[in-house]
Design a protein around this motif. Structure first.
Motif, PDB file in Angstrom:
ATOM      1  N   GLN A 197      -7.552  16.984  13.204  1.00  0.00           N
ATOM      2  CA  GLN A 197      -7.665  17.626  11.893  1.00  0.00           C
ATOM      3  C   GLN A 197      -6.399  17.329  11.106  1.00  0.00           C
ATOM      4  O   GLN A 197      -5.299  17.728  11.493  1.00  0.00           O
ATOM      5  CB  GLN A 197      -7.863  19.133  12.070  1.00  0.00           C
ATOM      6  CG  GLN A 197      -9.185  19.472  12.727  1.00  0.00           C
ATOM      7  CD  GLN A 197      -9.331  20.963  13.016  1.00  0.00           C
ATOM      8  OE1 GLN A 197      -8.423  21.596  13.519  1.00  0.00           O
ATOM      9  NE2 GLN A 197     -10.492  21.501  12.680  1.00  0.00           N
ATOM     10  N   THR A 251      -9.077  17.665   1.587  1.00  0.00           N
ATOM     11  CA  THR A 251     -10.321  16.996   1.962  1.00  0.00           C
ATOM     12  C   THR A 251     -10.562  15.852   0.984  1.00  0.00           C
ATOM     13  O   THR A 251     -10.419  16.003  -0.229  1.00  0.00           O
ATOM     14  CB  THR A 251     -11.509  17.980   1.968  1.00  0.00           C
ATOM     15  OG1 THR A 251     -11.554  18.666   0.722  1.00  0.00           O
ATOM     16  CG2 THR A 251     -11.385  18.985   3.097  1.00  0.00           C
ATOM     17  N   GLY A 305     -12.339  15.665   6.504  1.00  0.00           N
ATOM     18  CA  GLY A 305     -13.003  16.936   6.278  1.00  0.00           C
ATOM     19  C   GLY A 305     -12.575  17.923   7.347  1.00  0.00           C
ATOM     20  O   GLY A 305     -11.379  18.139   7.549  1.00  0.00           O
ATOM     21  N   SER A 306     -13.531  18.489   8.060  1.00  0.00           N
ATOM     22  CA  SER A 306     -13.196  19.404   9.152  1.00  0.00           C
ATOM     23  C   SER A 306     -12.466  18.666  10.275  1.00  0.00           C
ATOM     24  O   SER A 306     -11.816  19.273  11.115  1.00  0.00           O
ATOM     25  CB  SER A 306     -14.462  20.074   9.688  1.00  0.00           C
ATOM     26  OG  SER A 306     -15.390  19.094  10.132  1.00  0.00           O
ATOM     27  N   GLN A 307     -12.585  17.350  10.287  1.00  0.00           N
ATOM     28  CA  GLN A 307     -11.787  16.464  11.125  1.00  0.00           C
ATOM     29  C   GLN A 307     -11.664  15.139  10.375  1.00  0.00           C
ATOM     30  O   GLN A 307     -12.333  14.930   9.371  1.00  0.00           O
ATOM     31  CB  GLN A 307     -12.424  16.269  12.502  1.00  0.00           C
ATOM     32  CG  GLN A 307     -13.821  15.674  12.464  1.00  0.00           C
ATOM     33  CD  GLN A 307     -14.376  15.436  13.857  1.00  0.00           C
ATOM     34  OE1 GLN A 307     -13.779  14.715  14.646  1.00  0.00           O
ATOM     35  NE2 GLN A 307     -15.511  16.053  14.159  1.00  0.00           N
ATOM     36  N   ARG A 308     -10.767  14.260  10.848  1.00  0.00           N
ATOM     37  CA  ARG A 308     -10.619  12.977  10.165  1.00  0.00           C
ATOM     38  C   ARG A 308     -11.201  11.876  11.044  1.00  0.00           C
ATOM     39  O   ARG A 308     -10.798  11.708  12.194  1.00  0.00           O
ATOM     40  CB  ARG A 308      -9.161  12.680   9.825  1.00  0.00           C
ATOM     41  CG  ARG A 308      -9.039  11.476   8.895  1.00  0.00           C
ATOM     42  CD  ARG A 308      -7.697  11.405   8.199  1.00  0.00           C
ATOM     43  NE  ARG A 308      -6.635  11.003   9.102  1.00  0.00           N
ATOM     44  CZ  ARG A 308      -5.379  10.745   8.708  1.00  0.00           C
ATOM     45  NH1 ARG A 308      -5.043  10.871   7.427  1.00  0.00           N
ATOM     46  NH2 ARG A 308      -4.463  10.403   9.576  1.00  0.00           N
ATOM     47  N   PRO A 332     -14.435  20.562   0.448  1.00  0.00           N
ATOM     48  CA  PRO A 332     -14.741  20.565   1.884  1.00  0.00           C
ATOM     49  C   PRO A 332     -16.233  20.371   2.169  1.00  0.00           C
ATOM     50  O   PRO A 332     -16.603  19.703   3.134  1.00  0.00           O
ATOM     51  CB  PRO A 332     -14.257  21.940   2.352  1.00  0.00           C
ATOM     52  CG  PRO A 332     -13.189  22.316   1.369  1.00  0.00           C
ATOM     53  CD  PRO A 332     -13.645  21.738   0.052  1.00  0.00           C
ATOM     54  N   GLU A 333     -17.083  20.911   1.310  1.00  0.00           N
ATOM     55  CA  GLU A 333     -18.532  20.785   1.500  1.00  0.00           C
ATOM     56  C   GLU A 333     -18.987  19.333   1.339  1.00  0.00           C
ATOM     57  O   GLU A 333     -19.821  18.845   2.103  1.00  0.00           O
ATOM     58  CB  GLU A 333     -19.281  21.688   0.519  1.00  0.00           C
ATOM     59  CG  GLU A 333     -19.062  23.176   0.713  1.00  0.00           C
ATOM     60  CD  GLU A 333     -17.726  23.687   0.166  1.00  0.00           C
ATOM     61  OE1 GLU A 333     -17.307  24.782   0.584  1.00  0.00           O
ATOM     62  OE2 GLU A 333     -17.090  22.986  -0.663  1.00  0.00           O
ATOM     63  N   GLU A 335     -17.791  17.265   4.300  1.00  0.00           N
ATOM     64  CA  GLU A 335     -18.611  17.543   5.485  1.00  0.00           C
ATOM     65  C   GLU A 335     -19.980  16.871   5.369  1.00  0.00           C
ATOM     66  O   GLU A 335     -20.493  16.313   6.347  1.00  0.00           O
ATOM     67  CB  GLU A 335     -18.772  19.055   5.677  1.00  0.00           C
ATOM     68  CG  GLU A 335     -19.306  19.449   7.026  1.00  0.00           C
ATOM     69  CD  GLU A 335     -18.369  19.105   8.184  1.00  0.00           C
ATOM     70  OE1 GLU A 335     -18.885  18.957   9.311  1.00  0.00           O
ATOM     71  OE2 GLU A 335     -17.147  18.973   7.979  1.00  0.00           O
ATOM     72  N   GLN A 336     -20.564  16.904   4.186  1.00  0.00           N
ATOM     73  CA  GLN A 336     -21.856  16.241   3.977  1.00  0.00           C
ATOM     74  C   GLN A 336     -21.753  14.743   4.260  1.00  0.00           C
ATOM     75  O   GLN A 336     -22.610  14.168   4.948  1.00  0.00           O
ATOM     76  CB  GLN A 336     -22.350  16.469   2.540  1.00  0.00           C
ATOM     77  CG  GLN A 336     -23.683  15.797   2.241  1.00  0.00           C
ATOM     78  CD  GLN A 336     -24.121  15.963   0.787  1.00  0.00           C
ATOM     79  OE1 GLN A 336     -23.563  16.766   0.035  1.00  0.00           O
ATOM     80  NE2 GLN A 336     -25.120  15.203   0.378  1.00  0.00           N
ATOM     81  N   MET A 362     -19.468  13.214   6.098  1.00  0.00           N
ATOM     82  CA  MET A 362     -19.181  12.988   7.512  1.00  0.00           C
ATOM     83  C   MET A 362     -20.440  13.142   8.361  1.00  0.00           C
ATOM     84  O   MET A 362     -20.709  12.322   9.239  1.00  0.00           O
ATOM     85  CB  MET A 362     -18.090  13.944   8.003  1.00  0.00           C
ATOM     86  CG  MET A 362     -17.668  13.667   9.438  1.00  0.00           C
ATOM     87  SD  MET A 362     -16.149  14.519   9.912  1.00  0.00           S
ATOM     88  CE  MET A 362     -16.539  16.202   9.511  1.00  0.00           C
ATOM     89  N   GLN A 363     -21.223  14.156   8.104  1.00  0.00           N
ATOM     90  CA  GLN A 363     -22.457  14.355   8.872  1.00  0.00           C
ATOM     91  C   GLN A 363     -23.437  13.201   8.648  1.00  0.00           C
ATOM     92  O   GLN A 363     -24.108  12.755   9.585  1.00  0.00           O
ATOM     93  CB  GLN A 363     -23.099  15.703   8.522  1.00  0.00           C
ATOM     94  CG  GLN A 363     -22.297  16.912   8.964  1.00  0.00           C
ATOM     95  CD  GLN A 363     -22.021  16.935  10.458  1.00  0.00           C
ATOM     96  OE1 GLN A 363     -22.867  16.583  11.279  1.00  0.00           O
ATOM     97  NE2 GLN A 363     -20.805  17.327  10.841  1.00  0.00           N
TER      98      GLN A 363
END
Length: 195
Positions: free
Chosen positions: A38, A43, A66-69, A121-122, A125-126, A128-129
């Motif tokens: 992280q 972000t 994001g929640s991780q890189r 952040p949202e 995350e989107q 990254m997922q």
């Protein structure tokens, strides 16, 4: 006689990364969980474009903080047995790993362009997922896979769907708030690959 644009597009796609199908890799849950990093910065996403000395695009990658890189390195050659990789997503992008990534795509034949954009952040995350769910990418599909991932993300819908890294690079430059940087061989010298 075939359309010259079609011939040019096909030749360009073949020259980008050669032939071949996707090369799936799947690190275990334990390996991935140990690699998670992280980063304390904001972000953001960073589009990387490896450019030949003749100005042609050679590769596209996407760093996601994001929640991780992680880095989405579609059909890329930045790989090592010690990396925690699932298909084309490489986990654990510490500063040392990021320097190694930059050095890998910066040499006597290539320079690396980076374009960083701070996102919520949202959104991070989107993206990254979506990268994690995309799957292994066939050779010469790097820019196309990145545009596939970004096409439904708010703020990125204006990007064209393209096979060509430099076309994506130029379109990304038009987005608001993008910070540009060029890495050449002098900057990358002395950076060692992680072991």
């Amino acid at each position: 006689m075939p359309n010259s644009r079609v011939v040019t597009a096909l030749c360009g796609a073949l020259l980008l990364a050669g032939c071949g199908g996707p090369e799936p890799r799947w690190a275990s849950d334990d390996v991935v969980s140990r690699a998670v990093y992280q980063h304390p910065g904001p972000t953001s996403i960073t589009l990387f474009t490896a450019r030949g000395r003749d100005g042609s695009g050679a590769h596209t990658g996407l760093l996601i903080n994001g929640s991780q890189r992680v880095v989405f390195d579609p059909a890329g050659n930045f790989a090592h047995d010690s990396f925690a990789e699932r298909n084309d997503v490489i986990f654990g992008m510490t500063d040392a790993m990021l320097e190694a990534y930059i050095a890998f795509y910066t040499n006597e034949n290539l320079e690396l362009l980076s374009q960083t954009m701070v996102v919520s952040p949202e959104i991070a995350e989107q993206i990254m997922q979506s990268a994690m769910a995309y799957g292994a990418v066939p050779k010469a599909h790097c820019a196309q896979s990145v545009t596939d991932i970004l096409e439904d993300v708010p703020g990125f819908q204006s990007l064209p769907r393209t096979w060509f890294p430099m076309r994506l690079h130029r379109a990304f430059a038009e987005l608001p708030g993008v910070q540009n940087r060029l890495y050449d061989r002098d900057i990358a010298e002395g950076i060692e690959a992680p072991r």
